[in-house]
Write a protein that holds these residues in place. Structure first.
Motif, PDB file in Angstrom:
ATOM      1  N   GLY A 163       0.820  -1.212   0.000  1.00 13.06           N
ATOM      2  CA  GLY A 163       0.000   0.000   0.000  1.00 13.06           C
ATOM      3  C   GLY A 163       0.848   1.254   0.000  1.00 13.06           C
ATOM      4  N   GLN A 164       1.921   1.279   0.800  1.00 15.20           N
ATOM      5  CA  GLN A 164       2.774   2.454   0.829  1.00 15.20           C
ATOM      6  C   GLN A 164       3.543   2.601  -0.474  1.00 15.20           C
ATOM      7  N   ALA A 165       3.895   1.471  -1.102  1.00 19.73           N
ATOM      8  CA  ALA A 165       4.540   1.533  -2.413  1.00 19.73           C
ATOM      9  C   ALA A 165       3.597   2.129  -3.454  1.00 19.73           C
ATOM     10  N   ARG A 166       2.307   1.823  -3.341  1.00 17.65           N
ATOM     11  CA  ARG A 166       1.328   2.414  -4.260  1.00 17.65           C
ATOM     12  C   ARG A 166       1.267   3.930  -4.084  1.00 17.65           C
ATOM     13  N   VAL A 167       1.308   4.390  -2.831  1.00 12.40           N
ATOM     14  CA  VAL A 167       1.285   5.824  -2.570  1.00 12.40           C
ATOM     15  C   VAL A 167       2.516   6.485  -3.191  1.00 12.40           C
ATOM     16  N   LEU A 168       3.681   5.876  -2.999  1.00 17.35           N
ATOM     17  CA  LEU A 168       4.906   6.416  -3.586  1.00 17.35           C
ATOM     18  C   LEU A 168       4.809   6.448  -5.111  1.00 17.35           C
ATOM     19  N   ALA A 169       4.318   5.370  -5.698  1.00 20.56           N
ATOM     20  CA  ALA A 169       4.212   5.298  -7.149  1.00 20.56           C
ATOM     21  C   ALA A 169       3.288   6.385  -7.694  1.00 20.56           C
ATOM     22  N   GLU A 170       2.154   6.578  -7.037  1.00 19.85           N
ATOM     23  CA  GLU A 170       1.217   7.606  -7.488  1.00 19.85           C
ATOM     24  C   GLU A 170       1.807   9.001  -7.310  1.00 19.85           C
ATOM     25  N   SER A 171       2.489   9.223  -6.200  1.00 21.65           N
ATOM     26  CA  SER A 171       3.068  10.544  -5.941  1.00 21.65           C
ATOM     27  C   SER A 171       4.120  10.906  -6.971  1.00 21.65           C
ATOM     28  N   THR A 179       9.908   1.633 -11.733  1.00 20.46           N
ATOM     29  CA  THR A 179       9.793   1.381 -13.167  1.00 20.46           C
ATOM     30  C   THR A 179       9.100   2.556 -13.870  1.00 20.46           C
ATOM     31  N   THR A 180       8.989   2.440 -15.177  1.00 18.72           N
ATOM     32  CA  THR A 180       8.301   3.461 -15.971  1.00 18.72           C
ATOM     33  C   THR A 180       6.797   3.239 -16.016  1.00 18.72           C
ATOM     34  N   GLY A 181       6.310   2.208 -15.338  1.00 22.72           N
ATOM     35  CA  GLY A 181       4.883   1.899 -15.377  1.00 22.72           C
ATOM     36  C   GLY A 181       4.077   2.736 -14.402  1.00 22.72           C
ATOM     37  N   THR A 182       2.970   2.170 -13.942  1.00 24.60           N
ATOM     38  CA  THR A 182       2.118   2.837 -12.953  1.00 24.60           C
ATOM     39  C   THR A 182       1.727   1.824 -11.885  1.00 24.60           C
ATOM     40  N   GLY A 183       1.400   2.336 -10.720  1.00 22.52           N
ATOM     41  CA  GLY A 183       0.957   1.475  -9.640  1.00 22.52           C
ATOM     42  C   GLY A 183       2.090   0.666  -9.044  1.00 22.52           C
ATOM     43  N   ALA A 184       1.734  -0.230  -8.129  1.00 20.28           N
ATOM     44  CA  ALA A 184       2.715  -1.080  -7.465  1.00 20.28           C
ATOM     45  C   ALA A 184       2.209  -2.512  -7.451  1.00 20.28           C
ATOM     46  N   ALA A 185       3.135  -3.450  -7.580  1.00 18.08           N
ATOM     47  CA  ALA A 185       2.756  -4.858  -7.629  1.00 18.08           C
ATOM     48  C   ALA A 185       3.873  -5.723  -7.080  1.00 18.08           C
ATOM     49  N   LEU A 186       3.497  -6.866  -6.527  1.00 21.12           N
ATOM     50  CA  LEU A 186       4.468  -7.893  -6.166  1.00 21.12           C
ATOM     51  C   LEU A 186       4.796  -8.698  -7.407  1.00 21.12           C
ATOM     52  N   VAL A 187       6.083  -8.952  -7.622  1.00 21.59           N
ATOM     53  CA  VAL A 187       6.516  -9.713  -8.789  1.00 21.59           C
ATOM     54  C   VAL A 187       7.318 -10.917  -8.305  1.00 21.59           C
ATOM     55  N   ASP A 188       6.633 -12.056  -8.156  1.00 21.97           N
ATOM     56  CA  ASP A 188       7.271 -13.301  -7.731  1.00 21.97           C
ATOM     57  C   ASP A 188       8.257 -13.051  -6.594  1.00 21.97           C
ATOM     58  N   PRO A 189       7.803 -12.501  -5.484  1.00 20.26           N
ATOM     59  CA  PRO A 189       8.742 -12.087  -4.436  1.00 20.26           C
ATOM     60  C   PRO A 189       9.345 -13.262  -3.673  1.00 20.26           C
TER      61      PRO A 189
END
Length: 342
Positions: free
Chosen positions: A248-256, A325-335
């Motif tokens: 959730g905090q990564a999403r906030v950072l990504a949006e900001s 990354t150059t994308g949007t949002g935040a996601a777990l990638v095979d962590p």
């Protein structure tokens, strides 16, 4: 709750339905609230403000004043430790913004009538924690309140060149975390380990619940000041991981910052993964609420070696947990999941 004449400390967590940073309003609801009152955009009077962990305002050519406020319900029953956790958590937003000098703390304290005797110990924990962070408690405000709450307002200064904000993260930077995850699961298990659910909990975790909780408490009462001081020369952006969880905090950072975030590594306190799966907290998905969690720092690749050396020299725990990354949002990638002990 304690019986009359019982000398034990009051079970503070029994007076609240939500504990620690899990009592925070959800991110979507908060965004809507801010938009409704016209606080969703930049504020010309500030270097940064709403949308960041704290606000920063210039108070001279080479000085910025960083201010924030944070308080929450008990995550632990011991009043003194509740105070320590609350103080570390409140100051963390200032540290996440790169400020730590001239730290001044104004206490916010609210207690039900039944547990007003805990006020001295809670305040003592706050005072000791603030002094350990090189700050001073300058006053505060105390009220009667159905749920216990503790925390405060924090003011600190920094050179403008040391300020950190979420919106400055850039693609190709590496993300680091300075504390392991799992506080919600650890403390949740501690609250019910002696009840009818206790046997199930004991069979679930590979370690004694008390040991897991003690380690979680040690992390929650570790201020982020040392991490900030060691990191701010190298990091371009920062936030602290609290009630929204790492994802959730990564999403906030990504949006900001207008970027994407990929999380690839989850360091967790050993024993909390199994407890989270039992309770359904979502730690394995990066969604478990954290209280007084670590800093999430974005660091350019060319600076990572010096950054890691600086944190290691300061004795600060750190793990690389993903990329911007150059994308949007935040996601777990095979962590990968790393179990951290001690």
């Amino acid at each position: 709750m304690t019986d009359e004449g019982d000398d034990r400390s009051p079970a503070l967590t029994e007076y609240a339905d939500l504990h620690g940073c899990s009592c925070k309003v959800g991110q979507d609801d908060l965004d809507s609230l801010l938009a409704d009152v016209g606080l969703s955009g930049a504020q010309a009077e500030l270097q940064f403000g709403v949308g960041e962990d704290a606000s920063a305002r210039s108070i001279g050519d080479d000085r910025s004043l960083v201010t924030t406020i944070d308080f929450f319900t008990p995550i632990v029953d011991d009043p003194y430790e509740f105070g320590r956790v609350a103080a570390c958590n409140a100051a963390s937003d200032a540290f996440a913004s790169g400020a730590g000098d001239d730290l001044t703390f104004l206490v916010v304290l609210g207690l039900p009538r039944e547990v007003t005797d805990a006020a001295t110990e809670i305040l003592g924990g706050i005072v000791d924690a603030v002094e350990d962070m090189g700050g001073v408690v300058a006053g505060g405000h105390t009220i009667m309140n159905p749920w216990p709450i503790a925390g405060g307002t924090v003011a600190a200064t920094a050179s403008p060149e040391h300020l950190l904000r979420m919106s400055d993260a850039s693609p190709s930077e590496y993300l680091y975390l300075t504390k392991p995850l799992g506080t919600q699961a650890a403390m949740g298990a501690l609250r019910v380990q002696d009840g009818e659910f206790g046997e199930t909990i004991a069979e679930t975790t590979p370690r004694p619940v008390g040991t897991v909780a003690d380690e979680a408490l040690a992390w929650m009462t570790t201020p982020n000041r040392a991490a900030m001081l060691a990191a701010r020369e190298y990091a371009t952006a920062a936030t602290d991981v609290t009630g929204f969880g790492l994802l959730g905090q990564a999403r906030v950072l990504a949006e900001s910052a207008g970027v994407g975030v990929e999380l690839t590594h989850l360091p967790v306190i050993e024993g909390t993964l199994e407890l989270s799966q039992l309770f359904g907290y979502g730690l394995e998905d990066g969604e478990s609420a954290e209280t007084s969690g670590g800093l999430l720092l974005s660091v350019p690749e060319r600076r990572t070696d010096a950054f890691e050396d600086s944190l290691s020299a300061a004795g600060v725990f750190h793990r690389e947990v993903g990329r911007v990354t150059t994308g949007t949002g935040a996601a777990l990638v095979d962590p990968t999941i790393e179990r951290v002990r001690g």
